[in-house]
Design a protein around this motif. Structure first.
Motif, PDB file in Angstrom:
ATOM      1  N   GLY A  42       0.816  -1.202   0.000  1.00 42.49           N
ATOM      2  CA  GLY A  42       0.000   0.000   0.000  1.00 42.49           C
ATOM      3  C   GLY A  42       0.854   1.257   0.000  1.00 42.49           C
ATOM      4  N   PRO A  43       0.240   2.428   0.103  1.00 41.44           N
ATOM      5  CA  PRO A  43       0.974   3.690   0.057  1.00 41.44           C
ATOM      6  C   PRO A  43       1.869   3.862   1.274  1.00 41.44           C
ATOM      7  CG  PRO A  43      -1.302   4.064   0.692  1.00 41.44           C
ATOM      8  CD  PRO A  43      -1.211   2.623   0.289  1.00 41.44           C
ATOM      9  N   GLU A  44       3.001   4.558   1.068  1.00 36.27           N
ATOM     10  CA  GLU A  44       3.904   4.821   2.172  1.00 36.27           C
ATOM     11  C   GLU A  44       3.288   5.890   3.073  1.00 36.27           C
ATOM     12  OE1 GLU A  44       7.535   5.925   0.303  1.00 36.27           O
ATOM     13  OE2 GLU A  44       8.162   3.859  -0.032  1.00 36.27           O
ATOM     14  N   LEU A  45       3.297   5.631   4.366  1.00 37.31           N
ATOM     15  CA  LEU A  45       2.705   6.541   5.327  1.00 37.31           C
ATOM     16  C   LEU A  45       3.791   7.091   6.240  1.00 37.31           C
ATOM     17  CD1 LEU A  45      -0.448   4.452   6.317  1.00 37.31           C
ATOM     18  CD2 LEU A  45      -0.312   6.321   4.663  1.00 37.31           C
ATOM     19  N   ALA A  46       3.867   8.412   6.340  1.00 33.26           N
ATOM     20  CA  ALA A  46       4.863   9.036   7.201  1.00 33.26           C
ATOM     21  C   ALA A  46       4.514   8.776   8.665  1.00 33.26           C
ATOM     22  CB  ALA A  46       4.921  10.534   6.929  1.00 33.26           C
ATOM     23  N   VAL A  47       5.542   8.668   9.501  1.00 34.04           N
ATOM     24  CA  VAL A  47       5.347   8.494  10.934  1.00 34.04           C
ATOM     25  C   VAL A  47       6.171   9.533  11.669  1.00 34.04           C
ATOM     26  CG1 VAL A  47       4.895   6.019  10.753  1.00 34.04           C
ATOM     27  CG2 VAL A  47       7.233   6.812  11.127  1.00 34.04           C
ATOM     28  N   THR A  48       5.759   9.837  12.882  1.00 36.53           N
ATOM     29  CA  THR A  48       6.495  10.754  13.739  1.00 36.53           C
ATOM     30  C   THR A  48       7.260   9.943  14.771  1.00 36.53           C
ATOM     31  OG1 THR A  48       4.885  12.529  13.458  1.00 36.53           O
ATOM     32  CG2 THR A  48       6.310  12.647  15.382  1.00 36.53           C
ATOM     33  N   LEU A  49       8.580  10.103  14.798  1.00 37.61           N
ATOM     34  CA  LEU A  49       9.445   9.420  15.754  1.00 37.61           C
ATOM     35  C   LEU A  49       9.821  10.384  16.861  1.00 37.61           C
ATOM     36  CD1 LEU A  49      11.984   7.569  13.421  1.00 37.61           C
ATOM     37  CD2 LEU A  49      10.129   6.529  14.702  1.00 37.61           C
ATOM     38  N   THR A  50       9.641   9.969  18.091  1.00 34.66           N
ATOM     39  CA  THR A  50      10.128  10.724  19.235  1.00 34.66           C
ATOM     40  C   THR A  50      11.259   9.914  19.845  1.00 34.66           C
ATOM     41  OG1 THR A  50       7.905  11.596  19.640  1.00 34.66           O
ATOM     42  CG2 THR A  50       9.497  11.797  21.424  1.00 34.66           C
TER      43      THR A  50
END
Length: 203
Positions: A42-50
């Motif tokens: 599926g489409p690449e989904l951005a994630v937020t890394l802390t």
């Protein structure tokens, strides 16, 4: 996400990184990244890394917001999809994972990466991929440190009722990962200093 939810609290220095034990008030970092994955997932989904800027230890991973910068406002919870057939063993495992995720969220951690994998691959498929790729969910050590290992994916994989879904090696690998998640990281720099000190005094 708040720092207090992600780390242990030191009364004199504030929240500290669970890995290097350095203060997070000056070392906490957040970054938006887009994981690379095969097109058929599926489409690449951005994630937020802390993460800790001192040692790089990941503290939290969540889907990036499309309507604002990382960390701006609350991130909506993605629901776990219903299984295609609740009567199958795979379907029952997915329902159980949905219950586990609900309990985890009630404790203050939102395992959205796990949810996204379930909704893409199914709960059993997500578990097998994590095991095969040698990846551990961020929530696993978080739960173990808080005395809730029974809520981890690794613990659930080892339950007898799912023996028809996972091989003996997969179940053994899950057990090994849960054991590793419970180990307290050592501070290498302090250990190296302790080794070098006698050498300097000897000369």
């Amino acid at each position: 996400m708040t720092v207090e939810n992600a780390t242990s609290e030191d009364s004199s220095h504030g929240p500290v990184c669970p890995h290097c034990r350095e203060p997070l008030r000056s070392n906490l970092r957040q970054e938006q990244v887009t994981p690379q994955q095969p097109a058929d997932l599926g489409p690449e989904l951005a994630v937020t890394l802390t993460y800790c800027g001192r040692c790089g230890w990941t503290l939290h991973v969540a889907p990036a917001r499309a309507d604002g910068p990382a960390g701006h406002g609350p991130v909506a919870y993605e629901e776990v999809a219903a299984p295609a057939d609740e009567q199958t063993l795979e379907g029952q495992f997915q329902l159980r994972c949905r219950d586990l995720i609900g309990e985890i969220r009630s404790l203050g951690f939102n395992p959205n990466v796990w949810v996204a994998m379930i909704n893409t691959l199914g709960a059993a498929g997500a578990a097998k991929k994590l095991l095969a790729d040698h990846h551990m969910l961020v929530v696993t050590p978080w739960l173990v440190r808080r005395g809730r290992p029974e809520l981890t994916l690794e613990h659930e994989i080892g339950q007898p009722r799912w023996s028809g879904l996972f091989t003996g090696e997969e179940r053994a690998e899950a057990a090994r990962r849960q054991a590793r998640a419970g180990k307290t990281p050592h501070r290498r720099r302090g250990r190296l200093r302790a080794r070098r000190a006698p050498r300097r005094s000897g000369f």
